[in-house]
Enzyme design. Sequence first.
Site, mmCIF file in Angstrom:
data_model
loop_
_atom_site.group_PDB
_atom_site.id
_atom_site.type_symbol
_atom_site.label_atom_id
_atom_site.label_comp_id
_atom_site.label_asym_id
_atom_site.label_seq_id
_atom_site.Cartn_x
_atom_site.Cartn_y
_atom_site.Cartn_z
ATOM 1 N N GLU A 135 0.888 -1.215 0.165
ATOM 2 C CA GLU A 135 -0.120 0.045 0.097
ATOM 3 C C GLU A 135 1.019 1.236 0.023
ATOM 4 O O GLU A 135 0.592 2.291 -0.700
ATOM 5 C CB GLU A 135 -0.838 0.037 1.195
ATOM 6 C CG GLU A 135 -1.997 0.725 1.331
ATOM 7 C CD GLU A 135 -3.111 0.750 0.183
ATOM 8 O OE1 GLU A 135 -2.541 1.146 -1.182
ATOM 9 O OE2 GLU A 135 -4.323 0.303 0.555
ATOM 10 N N THR A 152 -4.823 7.517 -6.039
ATOM 11 C CA THR A 152 -4.834 7.889 -4.660
ATOM 12 C C THR A 152 -3.734 8.919 -4.366
ATOM 13 O O THR A 152 -4.090 9.819 -3.513
ATOM 14 C CB THR A 152 -4.633 6.626 -3.725
ATOM 15 O OG1 THR A 152 -5.540 5.610 -4.263
ATOM 16 C CG2 THR A 152 -4.482 6.891 -2.334
HETATM 17 N N1 HSE Z 1 -8.110 6.414 3.155
HETATM 18 C C1 HSE Z 1 -7.343 6.462 1.917
HETATM 19 C C2 HSE Z 1 -7.666 7.940 1.159
HETATM 20 C C3 HSE Z 1 -7.773 5.167 0.987
HETATM 21 O O1 HSE Z 1 -8.740 8.227 1.043
HETATM 22 O O2 HSE Z 1 -6.885 8.364 0.661
HETATM 23 C C4 HSE Z 1 -7.288 5.240 -0.294
HETATM 24 O O3 HSE Z 1 -7.154 4.116 -0.877
#
Ligand code: HSE
Length: 306
Positions: A128, A181
Amino acid sequence: MKKIRVFAPATVANMGCGFDTMGFAFEGAGDQISMRFIEKNEIRYVNDSGITIPLNPEENLMTPALHAIMDATGGRRGVEIVQERKIIPGSGIGSSAAAAASAVYAYNLLAECGYSSEELIDFALCGEMMASGARHADNVAPALLGGVVLIREHTPLDVFSIRPPERLYCAIVHPHIEVKTKDSRAVLPQELPLKTAIRQWANVGALVAALISADYPLIGRALKDGVAEPNRKRFIPGYDELKEAIAAAGALGSNISGSGPSVFALCDSREKANAVKAIMETHFQKRAIACNAYSSPVSMQGCRAV
Ligand code: HSE
């Protein structure tokens, strides 16, 4: 020759108010891989999924997750991974988490390491980290454990699972627009006004209490977000209009799934979740944007051998 096949479910991170701390698994989408040992000491990727994945080990986020678990259990070994099903990357339903989770889960079985699913979270987070630049476990933890998961602390990891109420269903739509992201995190504020923070932690507390006590109206009232949603909704065409239509169809509440562009809604019946799913599909069809939509119970099943 021993071969392990593993499925890791798609996940919805944040659940509105729980940015980087809450997430849940759902049915109908996920990653499937098979893994076997090979003689050459390398990680070899074979793609059978129909979705583009990096075949170069240095570019595939499964590599750091696998190296982490191998380094902790007697050193690096050669494995071949066949990617059989894949969530589209950049979808906001935990594509990178499903990849990292499936890799460490499969290796744990193949090499008989004996870790629990909870212990595997730390290894999966190395994947991740490569994908998003942050060690947030709100996709990885529900992908491995299933159900709704809250991450109280990342270092050292302190996670707990919440059994979702029986009638809790979700509808999820993934419009085919790629939102990375990293980019979606870049639009977030680094500091919050105290007022916003107070509202946010009040909602997280209320959401957890509501899930535990099956207080459906409270789930809806708590599904609010003053941190990510106001800054990220610009990535999702017609977001406010969609949210209104979802509410009018009787959903408890809705929000952005993870870093987007997927949107999720929670409902107190399968029928409402199906109706909301149809509304979501129509919304993007009207805008000529292809999408996949799902309607599912919040799934208690995390990563598993298949
Ligand atoms: N919590 C993270 C975000 C999840 O919102 O950036 C992204 O996979």
